[in-house]
Design a protein around this motif. Structure first.
Motif, short mmCIF file in Angstrom:
data_model
loop_
_atom_site.label_atom_id
_atom_site.label_comp_id
_atom_site.label_asym_id
_atom_site.label_seq_id
_atom_site.Cartn_x
_atom_site.Cartn_y
_atom_site.Cartn_z
N HIS A 102 0.80 0.80 -6.81
CA HIS A 102 1.26 2.18 -6.96
C HIS A 102 2.77 2.27 -7.09
O HIS A 102 3.51 1.59 -6.39
N ALA A 103 3.19 3.16 -8.00
CA ALA A 103 4.62 3.40 -8.15
C ALA A 103 4.82 4.91 -8.02
O ALA A 103 4.38 5.67 -8.88
N SER A 104 5.46 5.33 -6.95
CA SER A 104 5.64 6.76 -6.70
C SER A 104 7.08 7.17 -6.68
O SER A 104 7.94 6.47 -6.14
N ALA A 105 7.34 8.36 -7.26
CA ALA A 105 8.66 8.99 -7.22
C ALA A 105 9.74 8.00 -7.62
O ALA A 105 9.74 7.51 -8.74
N ALA A 106 10.66 7.68 -6.72
CA ALA A 106 11.75 6.75 -7.06
C ALA A 106 11.19 5.42 -7.55
O ALA A 106 11.79 4.74 -8.38
N GLY A 107 10.02 5.03 -7.03
CA GLY A 107 9.37 3.79 -7.46
C GLY A 107 8.88 3.88 -8.89
O GLY A 107 8.95 2.92 -9.66
N PHE A 108 8.41 5.04 -9.27
CA PHE A 108 7.97 5.33 -10.64
C PHE A 108 9.19 5.26 -11.57
O PHE A 108 9.14 4.67 -12.65
N VAL A 109 10.29 5.85 -11.11
CA VAL A 109 11.52 5.82 -11.90
C VAL A 109 12.00 4.38 -12.09
O VAL A 109 12.42 3.99 -13.19
N LEU A 110 11.90 3.58 -11.03
CA LEU A 110 12.29 2.17 -11.13
C LEU A 110 11.46 1.45 -12.19
O LEU A 110 12.00 0.72 -13.03
N ALA A 111 10.16 1.69 -12.19
CA ALA A 111 9.29 1.07 -13.20
C ALA A 111 9.70 1.51 -14.60
O ALA A 111 9.84 0.70 -15.52
#
Lengths: 239, 240
Positions: free
Chosen positions: A102-111
């Motif tokens: 899972h990539a959420s919020a800031a993690g999604f942006v990082l991806a």
């Protein structure tokens, strides 16, 4: 927190351990050090970066619990992630995010801050969680989203419904480039793609400059001082 | 000319009467006032659906009223007045602290299409009704915020060209293919409204915080907000 390996001309950056890989100041510092190391490697202009993770999460975003205990850390984490993403945008080599969790919020942006996003389709989702957790989305996150997601309806679905985007939906939206049956297959595919790209022999410095030009608007928004009211702020109310 | 009802979580804004629902300054003022009412009564889980009666959703500004001023200058002034006074309606919809859905019962042209596009979701009929930017055909120029809306909501350059420059009357299926509307699956106005109620209930169930929703919506459309003078700023405490 993260490890850096070199396999031939491929740098493999991994967020380690079975936790949520929350982007707290320490992890962000470690990631930036790794990027600095990569940049200063003599063969960097003929290399490629693959970023991946252990466990169920790519990254579940900022460490909000930490920020709750010390609100000044919100600004610190935001600032460190801005620098990291700016580093990735100017990195003199192609980048691949092998999203195996899972990539959420800031993690999604990082991806999304990588040139290619490869994702497993058996599990996991990309999730702009802010609406669900009652946070606004920083303007520079929106700049990344606008750059990487072309369709207004898809942007609305991501930001304004907090959709949990599976690899299949990610492919439809153009966020994900290709999907695979498992974490291992995703990483294998990233390595294969990486080797293909590196074989073309592109000059990393030229590549990095081109990417900066393409993402100029994003860099501008990252660098700009948002007004204080656009940042996450503790309004003082109790949760 | 325009009513606001509340059905459970749903605010239903209806352009009433079997006419073209032209935006005369009085109609604009009424719509604005009703949106203000909805905003003041907003709760977590509120949703707005806007629809109309008859063959038209709206055929745009009241050009007959503009022309009845008796002079060219007078007509231009009246048109300018409508263009300027409609801006706050678009702004109010972008600012509304709840999801918004346009259920197109019929034709949406010019400012009428702008009203539709000012909503988060647009559903239209498959069998009847067209979308039509008439300006190129009747020789009117395009207000800056209309163009910004088109740029914000319609993603491909081919679709934008079809909408703005071709003077085409776009029917439901094509509107979906061009990415202008979210759905054109129903062969009646009632079917469209029913479908939007279904969507509204799904959105309402999320119980999102209205001011956060509005802020995120505005940040999706920075260019449009800039032109309308809207700021996407609130303080927010995350729900951990």
């Amino acid at each position: 927190m993260c490890t850096l390996e070199k396999r031939g001309q491929l740098f493999l950056l991994k967020l380690t351990g079975n936790g949520e890989h929350r982007l707290n100041p320490t992890l962000l510092d470690n990631l930036r050090s790794a990027i600095t190391q990569i940049r200063s490697d003599p063969s960097s202009s003929r290399s490629l970066l693959i970023t991946t993770s252990d466990g169920k999460f790519f990254s579940n975003g900022y460490d909000l619990a930490l920020a709750e205990s010390d609100p000044s850390l919100r600004v610190v984490m935001d600032s460190k992630l801005r620098s990291l993403v700016a580093d990735l945008i100017s990195l003199p080599m192609p980048t691949i995010a092998a999203v195996t969790g899972h990539a959420s919020a800031a993690g999604f942006v990082l991806a999304m801050s990588h040139d290619y996003v490869l994702m497993r389709r058996d599990r996991g989702f990309l999730y702009m969680s802010e609406l669900d957790i009652e946070l606004v989305i920083p303007a520079w996150f929106v700049a990344v989203i606008r750059m990487k997601i072309g369709s207004p309806a898809a942007r609305r679905d991501v930001m304004l419904t907090a959709e949990k985007v599976t690899a299949e939906r990610g492919l439809e939206m153009g966020i994900v480039d290709s999907s695979y049956g498992s974490a291992a297959e995703t990483i294998e595919a990233a390595i294969k793609l990486g080797e293909e790209i590196v074989r073309r022999g592109v000059d990393g410095y030229v590549y990095g400059r081109m990417r900066e030009t393409l993402l100029k608007q994003v860099l501008h928004t990252i660098g700009s001082n948002e007004s204080a009211s656009n940042r996450m702020r503790n309004s003082g109310s109790k949760l | 000319m325009c009513t606001l009802e509340k059905r459970g979580n749903i605010f239903l804004l209806t352009l009433t009467g079997d006419n073209e629902h032209r935006f005369h300054p009085d109609a604009i003022a009424t719509i604005l006032s009703l949106l203000g009412q909805a905003k003041s009564q907003a709760n977590r889980g509120s949703v707005l659906i806007t629809t109309g009666h008859g063959k038209f959703f709206s055929n745009g500004f009241d050009l007959a009223w503009a022309q009845s001023s008796g002079s060219l200058a007078g007509a231009a002034e009246r048109l300018h007045q409508m263009v300027e006074s409609f801006k706050p309606v678009v702004a109010a919809l972008l600012d509304l602290p709840m999801p918004t859905i346009a259920a197109l019962n019929g034709h949406a042209a010019a400012a009428g299409l702008m009203l539709a596009l000012s909503h988060d979701y647009v559903y239209m009929r498959r069998d009847r009704g067209v979308l039509y930017m008439s300006e190129v055909d009747i020789g009117l120029s395009m207000p800056d915020y209309f163009a910004a809306m088109i740029r914000s909501k319609i993603g491909t350059s081919a679709a934008r060209r079809e909408v703005l420059l071709s003077g085409k009357k776009i029917r439901g299926e094509e509107a979906v293919a061009l990415g202008i509307v979210d759905s054109a699956a129903h062969d009646s106005a009632e079917g469209v409204v029913e479908a939007t109620v279904g969507l509204a209930e799904k959105l309402a169930a999320k119980k999102w915080k209205g001011d956060v929703y509005a802020s995120i919506r505005k940040s999706l459309y920075p260019e449009l907000c800039e032109i309308l003078g809207l700021k996407a700023t609130i303080f927010a405490t995350p729900k951990l």
